[in-house]
Design a protein around this motif. Structure first.
Motif, PDB file in Angstrom:
ATOM      1  N   GLN A  53      -9.664   8.844 -34.362  1.00 46.65           N
ATOM      2  CA  GLN A  53      -8.555   8.767 -33.518  1.00 46.65           C
ATOM      3  C   GLN A  53      -8.318   8.752 -32.204  1.00 46.65           C
ATOM      4  OE1 GLN A  53      -5.986   7.893 -37.109  1.00 46.65           O
ATOM      5  NE2 GLN A  53      -6.878   5.924 -37.812  1.00 46.65           N
ATOM      6  N   ARG A  54      -8.381   9.545 -32.226  1.00 51.69           N
ATOM      7  CA  ARG A  54      -7.218  10.031 -30.636  1.00 51.69           C
ATOM      8  C   ARG A  54      -9.188  10.046 -30.086  1.00 51.69           C
ATOM      9  NH1 ARG A  54      -4.083  13.625 -33.347  1.00 51.69           N
ATOM     10  NH2 ARG A  54      -5.814  14.946 -33.268  1.00 51.69           N
ATOM     11  N   ASP A  55     -10.111  10.563 -30.800  1.00 56.47           N
ATOM     12  CA  ASP A  55     -11.637  10.542 -29.504  1.00 56.47           C
ATOM     13  C   ASP A  55     -11.987   9.733 -29.263  1.00 56.47           C
ATOM     14  OD1 ASP A  55     -11.509  13.099 -30.089  1.00 56.47           O
ATOM     15  OD2 ASP A  55     -12.412  13.226 -31.392  1.00 56.47           O
ATOM     16  N   ALA A  56     -11.661   8.384 -30.442  1.00 56.33           N
ATOM     17  CA  ALA A  56     -11.575   7.033 -30.123  1.00 56.33           C
ATOM     18  C   ALA A  56     -11.065   6.097 -28.991  1.00 56.33           C
ATOM     19  CB  ALA A  56     -11.722   5.957 -31.447  1.00 56.33           C
ATOM     20  N   ARG A  57      -9.532   6.092 -29.228  1.00 54.62           N
ATOM     21  CA  ARG A  57      -9.230   6.151 -27.930  1.00 54.62           C
ATOM     22  C   ARG A  57      -9.724   6.219 -26.622  1.00 54.62           C
ATOM     23  NH1 ARG A  57      -5.471   6.377 -31.924  1.00 54.62           N
ATOM     24  NH2 ARG A  57      -4.768   8.608 -31.300  1.00 54.62           N
ATOM     25  N   ALA A  58      -9.805   7.878 -26.929  1.00 51.69           N
ATOM     26  CA  ALA A  58     -10.057   8.023 -25.186  1.00 51.69           C
ATOM     27  C   ALA A  58     -10.823   7.830 -25.270  1.00 51.69           C
ATOM     28  CB  ALA A  58     -10.247  10.012 -25.184  1.00 51.69           C
ATOM     29  N   ALA A  59     -12.388   7.454 -26.063  1.00 53.18           N
ATOM     30  CA  ALA A  59     -13.326   7.243 -25.228  1.00 53.18           C
ATOM     31  C   ALA A  59     -13.572   5.641 -24.941  1.00 53.18           C
ATOM     32  CB  ALA A  59     -14.860   7.143 -26.484  1.00 53.18           C
ATOM     33  N   ALA A  60     -12.811   4.652 -25.540  1.00 55.54           N
ATOM     34  CA  ALA A  60     -12.758   3.272 -25.114  1.00 55.54           C
ATOM     35  C   ALA A  60     -11.837   3.731 -24.001  1.00 55.54           C
ATOM     36  CB  ALA A  60     -12.018   2.556 -26.275  1.00 55.54           C
ATOM     37  N   ASP A  61     -11.089   4.528 -23.767  1.00 58.57           N
ATOM     38  CA  ASP A  61     -10.366   4.596 -22.070  1.00 58.57           C
ATOM     39  C   ASP A  61     -11.312   4.723 -20.762  1.00 58.57           C
ATOM     40  OD1 ASP A  61      -8.211   3.860 -23.306  1.00 58.57           O
ATOM     41  OD2 ASP A  61      -7.041   5.636 -23.205  1.00 58.57           O
ATOM     42  N   MET A  62     -12.076   5.989 -22.005  1.00 60.79           N
ATOM     43  CA  MET A  62     -13.405   6.380 -20.175  1.00 60.79           C
ATOM     44  C   MET A  62     -14.156   4.771 -20.222  1.00 60.79           C
ATOM     45  SD  MET A  62     -12.573   8.641 -19.252  1.00 60.79           S
ATOM     46  CE  MET A  62     -14.373   8.915 -18.514  1.00 60.79           C
ATOM     47  N   ILE A  65     -12.841   2.326 -18.066  1.00 58.95           N
ATOM     48  CA  ILE A  65     -12.847   3.407 -16.567  1.00 58.95           C
ATOM     49  C   ILE A  65     -13.833   2.908 -15.672  1.00 58.95           C
ATOM     50  CG2 ILE A  65     -12.464   4.847 -15.657  1.00 58.95           C
ATOM     51  CD1 ILE A  65     -10.423   6.171 -17.328  1.00 58.95           C
ATOM     52  N   ALA A  66     -15.041   3.232 -16.863  1.00 55.11           N
ATOM     53  CA  ALA A  66     -16.659   2.507 -16.383  1.00 55.11           C
ATOM     54  C   ALA A  66     -16.745   1.731 -16.121  1.00 55.11           C
ATOM     55  CB  ALA A  66     -16.936   3.876 -16.841  1.00 55.11           C
ATOM     56  N   ARG A  67     -16.350   0.496 -17.054  1.00 50.94           N
ATOM     57  CA  ARG A  67     -16.832  -0.786 -16.014  1.00 50.94           C
ATOM     58  C   ARG A  67     -16.047  -1.659 -15.281  1.00 50.94           C
ATOM     59  NH1 ARG A  67     -14.575  -2.440 -21.048  1.00 50.94           N
ATOM     60  NH2 ARG A  67     -16.370  -2.220 -22.350  1.00 50.94           N
ATOM     61  N   ALA A  68     -14.627  -0.680 -15.051  1.00 45.62           N
ATOM     62  CA  ALA A  68     -14.182  -1.110 -13.274  1.00 45.62           C
ATOM     63  C   ALA A  68     -14.586  -0.933 -12.536  1.00 45.62           C
ATOM     64  CB  ALA A  68     -12.721  -0.766 -13.520  1.00 45.62           C
ATOM     65  N   ALA A  97     -20.710   5.617 -21.106  1.00 46.49           N
ATOM     66  CA  ALA A  97     -19.857   5.621 -21.750  1.00 46.49           C
ATOM     67  C   ALA A  97     -19.387   4.004 -23.062  1.00 46.49           C
ATOM     68  CB  ALA A  97     -18.084   5.300 -20.644  1.00 46.49           C
ATOM     69  N   GLN A  98     -19.561   3.255 -23.240  1.00 49.82           N
ATOM     70  CA  GLN A  98     -20.211   2.586 -24.210  1.00 49.82           C
ATOM     71  C   GLN A  98     -20.925   2.907 -25.211  1.00 49.82           C
ATOM     72  OE1 GLN A  98     -22.194  -0.935 -21.760  1.00 49.82           O
ATOM     73  NE2 GLN A  98     -20.019  -1.719 -21.330  1.00 49.82           N
ATOM     74  N   ARG A  99     -22.312   3.342 -24.805  1.00 46.05           N
ATOM     75  CA  ARG A  99     -22.731   4.005 -26.180  1.00 46.05           C
ATOM     76  C   ARG A  99     -21.786   5.402 -27.266  1.00 46.05           C
ATOM     77  NH1 ARG A  99     -26.457   6.274 -23.861  1.00 46.05           N
ATOM     78  NH2 ARG A  99     -27.915   5.032 -23.251  1.00 46.05           N
ATOM     79  N   ALA A 100     -20.540   6.185 -26.083  1.00 48.91           N
ATOM     80  CA  ALA A 100     -19.939   7.266 -26.438  1.00 48.91           C
ATOM     81  C   ALA A 100     -18.068   6.416 -27.210  1.00 48.91           C
ATOM     82  CB  ALA A 100     -18.906   7.939 -25.830  1.00 48.91           C
ATOM     83  N   ALA A 101     -18.232   5.535 -26.660  1.00 43.05           N
ATOM     84  CA  ALA A 101     -16.842   5.059 -27.481  1.00 43.05           C
ATOM     85  C   ALA A 101     -17.685   3.858 -28.808  1.00 43.05           C
ATOM     86  CB  ALA A 101     -16.644   3.637 -26.458  1.00 43.05           C
TER      87      ALA A 101
END
Length: 254
Positions: A53-62, A65-68, A97-101
């Motif tokens: 869950q922590r990794d998923a939150r970090a990946a979603a944040d990344m 950021i990549a989208r922005a 980043a989306q693939r990682a998320a």
């Protein structure tokens, strides 16, 4: 002597109580130890879910950021402040980043499935988690030894013994990591240690499958997401008692 005998007479109840208390404490400790052993899988699965869950939150944040960043570079391109290569690079970073998320989200789902399975195993009894994991470890070793000891297989699939082959080298590395993580018979594992050992066995199974397919000339996909492997391993977890029985039978036949 009379005072001494009188004191002993009054304290006759102490030795039986001490013995009884010691026996009770031993039984409680033994039951607690057994329960803790059965909780290993459940406690480790809880730790793994929290980490996922922590990794998923970090990946979603990344990914956000990549989208922005991709939007900013696209705007700069419109204003002639960035070239086409910068836009393409930002888009590639966004896709990665989306693939990682997505992979991280899938890992959370797989971790929830594993937690559910371990919760059911905890309530229904059956083979303890550490024994199940050792059985999986032994099953891979048994399959590998067939390539090392069967003359026909040695001749047909020499790649399985060739450490210069990338897939075989990766398998041998995973074999060493699993061996290092495997506890001794007298060691009392923590949930963190068990999680590390189970993950090492997971990696070993994956590496063996890839090495075996490569040795047989079949197509391999080493970049298969961890979540898909975890989903496939739920079948192994559901049939763990059968695997224990198979491993024990193999040992007797050898």
């Amino acid at each position: 002597m009379e005072p001494i005998w009188a004191a002993l007479t009054e304290l006759w109840w102490i030795p039986p109580v001490v013995v009884s208390g010691g026996a009770t404490g031993y039984l409680v400790k033994r039951r607690r130890s057994s329960m803790n052993g059965r909780r290993l899988g459940y406690d480790a699965a809880r730790l793994e879910l929290r980490q996922a869950q922590r990794d998923a939150r970090a990946a979603a944040d990344m990914a956000r950021i990549a989208r922005a960043e991709a939007a900013r570079v696209a705007a700069d391109r419109t204003a002639s402040r960035a070239d086409a290569e910068a836009v393409a690079s930002a888009r590639r970073a966004l896709r990665e980043a989306q693939r990682a998320a997505r992979a991280a989200a899938a890992q959370v789902k797989a971790s929830r499935v594993r937690l559910s399975i371990e919760r059911s195993a905890l309530s229904s009894g059956g083979t303890p988690p550490l024994e199940r994991t050792r059985a999986r470890h032994d099953a891979v070793l048994a399959r590998w030894m067939e390539y090392e000891t069967d003359p026909a297989r040695v001749i047909a699939y020499p790649q399985m013994s060739d450490g210069r082959r990338p897939a075989t080298a990766a398998f041998l590395d995973a074999l060493q990591r699993a061996r290092d993580a495997r506890p001794s018979a007298e060691h009392r594992m923590t949930a963190e240690e068990f999680s590390a050992y189970r993950r090492a066995v997971d990696d070993l199974e994956r590496a063996f499958e890839i090495a075996e397919r490569a040795a047989r000339g079949q197509a391999v996909q080493p970049e298969l997401p961890d979540a898909l492997w975890d989903a496939a391993r739920t079948v192994v977890l559901r049939t763990s008692d059968s695997m224990v029985a198979w491993t024990q039978r193999w040992r007797r036949e050898r």
